[in-house]
Design a protein around this motif. Sequence first.
Motif, PDB file in Angstrom:
ATOM      1  N   SER A 350       5.406  11.894  11.447  1.00 49.65           N
ATOM      2  CA  SER A 350       6.648  11.211  11.115  1.00 49.65           C
ATOM      3  C   SER A 350       6.499  10.654   9.714  1.00 49.65           C
ATOM      4  O   SER A 350       5.421  10.220   9.330  1.00 49.65           O
ATOM      5  CB  SER A 350       6.941  10.111  12.114  1.00 49.65           C
ATOM      6  N   PRO A 351       7.542  10.701   8.960  1.00 46.10           N
ATOM      7  CA  PRO A 351       7.453  10.299   7.560  1.00 46.10           C
ATOM      8  C   PRO A 351       7.315   8.796   7.412  1.00 46.10           C
ATOM      9  O   PRO A 351       8.250   8.093   7.080  1.00 46.10           O
ATOM     10  CB  PRO A 351       8.776  10.785   6.971  1.00 46.10           C
ATOM     11  N   GLN A 352       6.116   8.292   7.683  1.00 43.18           N
ATOM     12  CA  GLN A 352       5.916   6.863   7.524  1.00 43.18           C
ATOM     13  C   GLN A 352       5.545   6.585   6.082  1.00 43.18           C
ATOM     14  O   GLN A 352       4.835   7.363   5.453  1.00 43.18           O
ATOM     15  CB  GLN A 352       4.773   6.413   8.437  1.00 43.18           C
ATOM     16  N   LEU A 353       6.032   5.482   5.612  1.00 39.40           N
ATOM     17  CA  LEU A 353       5.783   5.139   4.218  1.00 39.40           C
ATOM     18  C   LEU A 353       4.774   4.023   4.111  1.00 39.40           C
ATOM     19  O   LEU A 353       4.662   3.184   4.985  1.00 39.40           O
ATOM     20  CB  LEU A 353       7.083   4.693   3.553  1.00 39.40           C
ATOM     21  N   LEU A 354       4.059   4.040   3.019  1.00 38.97           N
ATOM     22  CA  LEU A 354       3.120   2.970   2.723  1.00 38.97           C
ATOM     23  C   LEU A 354       3.477   2.452   1.352  1.00 38.97           C
ATOM     24  O   LEU A 354       3.395   3.176   0.361  1.00 38.97           O
ATOM     25  CB  LEU A 354       1.683   3.515   2.746  1.00 38.97           C
ATOM     26  N   LEU A 355       3.915   1.219   1.304  1.00 39.67           N
ATOM     27  CA  LEU A 355       4.390   0.654   0.044  1.00 39.67           C
ATOM     28  C   LEU A 355       3.269  -0.095  -0.650  1.00 39.67           C
ATOM     29  O   LEU A 355       2.601  -0.921  -0.047  1.00 39.67           O
ATOM     30  CB  LEU A 355       5.549  -0.315   0.311  1.00 39.67           C
ATOM     31  N   TYR A 356       3.094   0.216  -1.913  1.00 41.00           N
ATOM     32  CA  TYR A 356       2.110  -0.540  -2.674  1.00 41.00           C
ATOM     33  C   TYR A 356       2.785  -1.045  -3.929  1.00 41.00           C
ATOM     34  O   TYR A 356       3.800  -0.495  -4.360  1.00 41.00           O
ATOM     35  CB  TYR A 356       0.894   0.325  -3.010  1.00 41.00           C
ATOM     36  N   SER A 357       2.248  -2.091  -4.509  1.00 44.76           N
ATOM     37  CA  SER A 357       2.983  -2.693  -5.618  1.00 44.76           C
ATOM     38  C   SER A 357       2.271  -2.600  -6.957  1.00 44.76           C
ATOM     39  O   SER A 357       2.880  -2.831  -7.987  1.00 44.76           O
ATOM     40  CB  SER A 357       3.271  -4.160  -5.300  1.00 44.76           C
ATOM     41  N   SER A 358       0.999  -2.247  -6.959  1.00 43.52           N
ATOM     42  CA  SER A 358       0.318  -2.162  -8.253  1.00 43.52           C
ATOM     43  C   SER A 358      -0.853  -1.205  -8.141  1.00 43.52           C
ATOM     44  O   SER A 358      -1.319  -0.902  -7.047  1.00 43.52           O
ATOM     45  CB  SER A 358      -0.176  -3.535  -8.677  1.00 43.52           C
ATOM     46  N   THR A 359      -1.305  -0.769  -9.288  1.00 44.57           N
ATOM     47  CA  THR A 359      -2.458   0.133  -9.325  1.00 44.57           C
ATOM     48  C   THR A 359      -3.663  -0.522  -8.677  1.00 44.57           C
ATOM     49  O   THR A 359      -4.407   0.107  -7.919  1.00 44.57           O
ATOM     50  CB  THR A 359      -2.804   0.487 -10.779  1.00 44.57           C
ATOM     51  N   GLN A 360      -3.817  -1.793  -8.980  1.00 45.43           N
ATOM     52  CA  GLN A 360      -4.951  -2.544  -8.438  1.00 45.43           C
ATOM     53  C   GLN A 360      -4.978  -2.476  -6.924  1.00 45.43           C
ATOM     54  O   GLN A 360      -6.010  -2.221  -6.292  1.00 45.43           O
ATOM     55  CB  GLN A 360      -4.826  -4.008  -8.919  1.00 45.43           C
ATOM     56  N   GLU A 361      -3.800  -2.694  -6.352  1.00 42.71           N
ATOM     57  CA  GLU A 361      -3.698  -2.709  -4.888  1.00 42.71           C
ATOM     58  C   GLU A 361      -4.066  -1.342  -4.317  1.00 42.71           C
ATOM     59  O   GLU A 361      -4.814  -1.241  -3.346  1.00 42.71           O
ATOM     60  CB  GLU A 361      -2.261  -3.068  -4.495  1.00 42.71           C
ATOM     61  N   LEU A 362      -3.551  -0.320  -4.949  1.00 43.18           N
ATOM     62  CA  LEU A 362      -3.835   1.035  -4.471  1.00 43.18           C
ATOM     63  C   LEU A 362      -5.325   1.331  -4.542  1.00 43.18           C
ATOM     64  O   LEU A 362      -5.910   1.905  -3.631  1.00 43.18           O
ATOM     65  CB  LEU A 362      -3.047   2.038  -5.318  1.00 43.18           C
ATOM     66  N   GLN A 363      -5.934   0.901  -5.643  1.00 38.79           N
ATOM     67  CA  GLN A 363      -7.366   1.147  -5.795  1.00 38.79           C
ATOM     68  C   GLN A 363      -8.170   0.410  -4.732  1.00 38.79           C
ATOM     69  O   GLN A 363      -9.116   0.961  -4.161  1.00 38.79           O
ATOM     70  CB  GLN A 363      -7.824   0.707  -7.187  1.00 38.79           C
ATOM     71  N   THR A 364      -7.778  -0.831  -4.479  1.00 39.01           N
ATOM     72  CA  THR A 364      -8.489  -1.598  -3.445  1.00 39.01           C
ATOM     73  C   THR A 364      -8.383  -0.891  -2.112  1.00 39.01           C
ATOM     74  O   THR A 364      -9.369  -0.740  -1.384  1.00 39.01           O
ATOM     75  CB  THR A 364      -7.884  -3.008  -3.303  1.00 39.01           C
ATOM     76  N   LEU A 365      -7.178  -0.462  -1.815  1.00 41.70           N
ATOM     77  CA  LEU A 365      -6.942   0.218  -0.538  1.00 41.70           C
ATOM     78  C   LEU A 365      -7.825   1.449  -0.404  1.00 41.70           C
ATOM     79  O   LEU A 365      -8.511   1.641   0.601  1.00 41.70           O
ATOM     80  CB  LEU A 365      -5.461   0.618  -0.489  1.00 41.70           C
ATOM     81  N   ALA A 366      -7.801   2.277  -1.445  1.00 37.51           N
ATOM     82  CA  ALA A 366      -8.561   3.526  -1.385  1.00 37.51           C
ATOM     83  C   ALA A 366     -10.055   3.253  -1.287  1.00 37.51           C
ATOM     84  O   ALA A 366     -10.764   3.909  -0.509  1.00 37.51           O
ATOM     85  CB  ALA A 366      -8.241   4.372  -2.612  1.00 37.51           C
ATOM     86  N   ALA A 367     -10.517   2.284  -2.067  1.00 34.86           N
ATOM     87  CA  ALA A 367     -11.945   1.981  -2.054  1.00 34.86           C
ATOM     88  C   ALA A 367     -12.374   1.478  -0.684  1.00 34.86           C
ATOM     89  O   ALA A 367     -13.417   1.875  -0.155  1.00 34.86           O
ATOM     90  CB  ALA A 367     -12.267   0.952  -3.126  1.00 34.86           C
ATOM     91  N   LEU A 368     -11.564   0.618  -0.087  1.00 33.33           N
ATOM     92  CA  LEU A 368     -11.886   0.098   1.243  1.00 33.33           C
ATOM     93  C   LEU A 368     -11.932   1.213   2.273  1.00 33.33           C
ATOM     94  O   LEU A 368     -12.811   1.253   3.141  1.00 33.33           O
ATOM     95  CB  LEU A 368     -10.834  -0.929   1.672  1.00 33.33           C
ATOM     96  N   ARG A 369     -10.969   2.128   2.144  1.00 31.34           N
ATOM     97  CA  ARG A 369     -10.942   3.237   3.104  1.00 31.34           C
ATOM     98  C   ARG A 369     -12.238   4.019   3.057  1.00 31.34           C
ATOM     99  O   ARG A 369     -12.818   4.372   4.082  1.00 31.34           O
ATOM    100  CB  ARG A 369      -9.760   4.145   2.765  1.00 31.34           C
ATOM    101  N   LEU A 370     -12.666   4.295   1.829  1.00 32.67           N
ATOM    102  CA  LEU A 370     -13.906   5.063   1.696  1.00 32.67           C
ATOM    103  C   LEU A 370     -15.091   4.266   2.208  1.00 32.67           C
ATOM    104  O   LEU A 370     -15.993   4.816   2.842  1.00 32.67           O
ATOM    105  CB  LEU A 370     -14.119   5.453   0.233  1.00 32.67           C
ATOM    106  N   ARG A 371     -15.071   2.968   1.949  1.00 34.73           N
ATOM    107  CA  ARG A 371     -16.184   2.132   2.418  1.00 34.73           C
ATOM    108  C   ARG A 371     -16.257   2.166   3.940  1.00 34.73           C
ATOM    109  O   ARG A 371     -17.339   2.274   4.524  1.00 34.73           O
ATOM    110  CB  ARG A 371     -15.985   0.715   1.898  1.00 34.73           C
TER     111      ARG A 371
END
Lengths: 401, 426
Positions: A350-371
């Motif tokens: 289902s086309p669920q969206l994930l809203l992010y507001s800044s590059t910083q936030e996106l980077q934190t998210l991605a880094a945490l996921r990998l961790r």
Amino acid sequence: MLPADCSRRLVAELQGALDACAERQLQLEQSLRVSRRLLRTWEPAGTLAPEARLEPETKEEDHSPACTPGPQDLKELELLTQALKKAVLARKVTSKAGERAKAPSLKSGSFATSPGMTASTPSWAPGQAGSCASEAKPTRGIRQTTVPAKGHPERRLPSAGNRARVGVGARATRPGPGLRDQHVALSAAPEAPESFTLKEKGSLLQLPTAFRKAASQNSRLWAQLTSAQPRDSTNATAAAKTYFLQQMQTASGRPGPVLSAAEVEAEVGRLQEACSLLRLHMKEELSAAPTDWTQEYRCLLTLEGLQAIAGQCLHRLQELHAEQPVAPCPVGRPSRAPPPCGGGAGPFWSPQLLLYSSTQELQTLAALRLRVAMLDQQVHLEKVLLEQEVGRLLLNGRTAG
Amino acid sequence: MGRRRRLVDPAAEAGAGALPKVIAALSRSLPAGPSPEIFRRAKFDRPEAAPALWQLLFRLLSPRSADGASASLALEAQVCLVKSALRSQGYPRLVLAQLPEDGSRGSRELLLALSWLLARGPLPEQLLAQAHVQLGDEIPVCECEALASPGPRVPHVEAEGPVDIRCVQWLMGRLRFRWRCLIASQQEQCTLLSKIHLYTRGCHSDQRLGHLSVAETEMLRDPEGGQQLLRRLERENTGLEAALEWRRGELVFWRWMDTVLGACPPEAPAAATQPTFLPRIAERGLGRLELAARELRALQEELCEATGRRRAAWEARVGGQGRGPQWSSARQALQKAVEQELAALRWAWEQDRGPARPHGPHRLVRCEDEAPGGQHLRAAEVIQALRSQEACLEAALRRLQGQCRQELARLAGALPGLIWILPPRC
């Protein structure tokens, strides 16, 4: 030294982890390539040498094999150049009608009808190379006057010689992708370099209609499919399926539904998950400081309830253990624990969206996921080690006893 | 033999044409779906229908990541894999295991196996979801996909005898390094994505999204690639429509399958040969059960102790006070509330689901306004969830490392002075 087969399994798992990492890296690098390319200047779709922004550079591209003109083309080039010279003289008269009148006369089967192509035509004919410099300045001027004429949506440009400097124009020739407002875009072009960069003109892009239709149809169909699922559970189809499965089971002559190895593993995994959830709740309850008697009582009830559930889970594990003294696994790779999140019965996509507001936030998210993934892998490796040891101890104990 | 031209199926009440249509729809919704004629021949156990069905089953049961390599597998290998995959899923009939390896016979049994798979789960939808064309920049918010992917395929190095611990340490070092590289690349990708989203603001026809994704922008940059994407999307739409048609009419199919099953000779309840198990795997199976049991027992003990204390404290406190009517009604209310909470907790793991954890791939959308967009997931929430997951995993890892040390000490035998120090993990 680690015990022999224990370490073999560990090495196999480590290799697997390394392979998985390498695969992820490969995929990431592919995405990186695509993204980097998008952020650079866009080349024309003819996949020729990178766009030359400066006139002098076009001379170097004369000998590109993709645009070697044939004799017919040369003749037409000749004609075109003549017409251009006239156009230069008539530059002061910037009427659209004048331009349009010239355009049909330039039309030919394999040639550009767009006067806008004049910018690059001098560079095609090697013989005309000399006139390149002289044409350079006038063509700039022509571009200004021919900009309005480029309002025609469909232009057939030769695919071999598509050297549109105005990269924007190249896209106008292919069916589908187009600019929202070509006039707006192109009138901005003469001042700026003719190349297209996402930074400057990204907001002018527009998705092609065919694609938009297909995409909306796609989401509509998925929505229909996912809503069709729950209905299934109440109607005759579900009953027919259940009946069929039962018949399959009885026809096989085997007693009752036997839990397959995969199902046992899934259940054990669920019970492990239960254990961690229970533990989490226990911690929460124990750390909460009750302020009045209601909270204290509630806490007590919760803890007792958790204890009861833990007992039930344990009982279920013992049942499983009794049923399956040795769990036959399929020959092949060892499987991982079942994922904690919803399995196959959930919404398929289902086309669920994930809203992010800044590059910083996106980077934190991605880094945490990998961790988290990395930690999960480490936990798995420890469990592998532990399972092997514990299992061997048990087997040794059994055979010895 | 003359009946081959017509479908003789008394169960097709909706008309003789309904069944082939439904089967055709099913075929279109599955990858590598055979023609309805194959299905019909399979009912009569015709040998020529067998290879197509073996290949279909292989395609359905093989892991999706192995697509490219597996297409070139010989029929025998495919047969083998299908058999073992079905066995591990608990396929009840033994006839399948006894079919010849060259894939020349058994089409009716294969038809039954296919129907068995279809009855157990929404197979066409799952396959379509797996092959779904990604239009947005998707990021999975959980690690389901990574976990579901196959583990070590073939051990690259089958070490003879004990493996030097230094080899293991070296491999682990390499793994750590690869993770670091991965994280660095990922950070760069995030920056680029963010820029692309920013620059293409206002372009998308869908207001919710607002900007283009990499796939969409790439399509505009490279119209050839865009055409390919469009074709793939249209193919997917065809598959989706076929799946919908299948869902609408599948009752006819199930009635027909009952007749197919009826046409089979009853299976002799012969002594089934026990599937062989490798001692290594049995060890592991036992190990897992035992580990889970140990964890639960430990938890139970802790809970027992905690409740004992609290109960004693409670009795001491309440014992002095009187028990009035408002006390008992309040108590009942609390009991009910707690029961409900615990039921929800049970449901969480019984339904294979964590406590409302976000799941599945999500399309990234850059959105600066702080509007309380209820139905969409926000990055901040996911970050929070991931942080708590991180903490849990770190705690679990420490616990496991401790247990590992204990076990290794026990294995090492009666050398009390020996302390096993595992290679350091970061």
